[in-house]
Design an enzyme around this catalytic site. Sequence first.
Site, PDB file in Angstrom:
ATOM      1  N   PRO A   2       0.830  -1.203   0.000  1.00  0.00           N
ATOM      2  CA  PRO A   2       0.000   0.000   0.000  1.00  0.00           C
ATOM      3  C   PRO A   2       0.868   1.258   0.000  1.00  0.00           C
ATOM      4  O   PRO A   2       1.781   1.392   0.802  1.00  0.00           O
ATOM      5  CB  PRO A   2      -0.795  -0.129   1.303  1.00  0.00           C
ATOM      6  CG  PRO A   2      -0.825  -1.590   1.589  1.00  0.00           C
ATOM      7  CD  PRO A   2       0.496  -2.109   1.113  1.00  0.00           C
ATOM      8  N   GLU A   3       0.581   2.158  -0.925  1.00  0.00           N
ATOM      9  CA  GLU A   3       1.320   3.413  -0.997  1.00  0.00           C
ATOM     10  C   GLU A   3       0.461   4.531  -0.415  1.00  0.00           C
ATOM     11  O   GLU A   3      -0.622   4.282   0.119  1.00  0.00           O
ATOM     12  CB  GLU A   3       1.730   3.682  -2.434  1.00  0.00           C
ATOM     13  CG  GLU A   3       2.666   2.608  -2.987  1.00  0.00           C
ATOM     14  CD  GLU A   3       3.259   2.959  -4.339  1.00  0.00           C
ATOM     15  OE1 GLU A   3       3.133   4.111  -4.770  1.00  0.00           O
ATOM     16  OE2 GLU A   3       3.852   2.063  -4.972  1.00  0.00           O
TER      17      GLU A   3
END
Length: 271
Positions: A2-3
């Site tokens: 997840p960014e």
Amino acid sequence: MPELPEVETTRRGIEPHVAGHTVTAVELRRARLRWPIPADLPVLLKRRKLLSVNRRGKYLLLRFTHGHALLHLGMSGSLRVVAADQPPRKHDHVDIRFGNGAVLRFTDPRRFGALLWTAEPPAEHSLLRHLGPEPLTEAFNADYLFARSRKRKQAVKTLIMDSAVVVGVGNIYANEALYLAGIRPSRAAGGISRAACEALTANIKEVLAKAIAQGGTTLRDFVGGDGKPGYFKQQLWVYGRGGQPCGRCGKPLKEVRLGQRSTVYCTACQR
């Protein structure tokens, strides 16, 4: 992994359900993830009101009057609001229960995430104190990036993925922003003009803002705080499209390894 858009999507998804409500119980099903989870966390949080859910870089910050719970989703984690009677599954490691019946559930199959506690201001925590500016704030601008890039021999893609320079520009969005700015990822950062920095900062902001608006990017494991996947993958120009035609000129996109990360660009459109 997840960014920033995925983490911000999670923050926006869970905050309305839990902010302003009091913790009634904390269930720890594992003693540690990437690092040990504080064993006294159930005592620290019980009968305490959650004031807000904030974000710094890729960290989620649950703010209470006496401190913050710091969460990182790691490689494959998710933080979701579930029904009180929903039974935990194998990788559901932490439940934070609230008086309104909501349960904040931390799931992490690979256990690279983190749940920590700090009584000090989050900005002073060892994991956060060296972070650069948030990319969607005015502090991250062309003048700043131009100054930070001077005399740097490293690739410009590596520079913008350095969290000490700017937080949250992960591999997906670095690829996309560089393509839209017309900058080859391997170019030495110190050779980038101020005009190029203007284009790059603007496109970083635009790509991240659009990804947040559409719920992040679905790649492998990510789901948002509401359990729904992100949809930004439908609009990716280059990431994951090595060998496919460029959306601008039609030439095949080139895929290489840069800084041990997959990097896709157009040899004609990016210079």
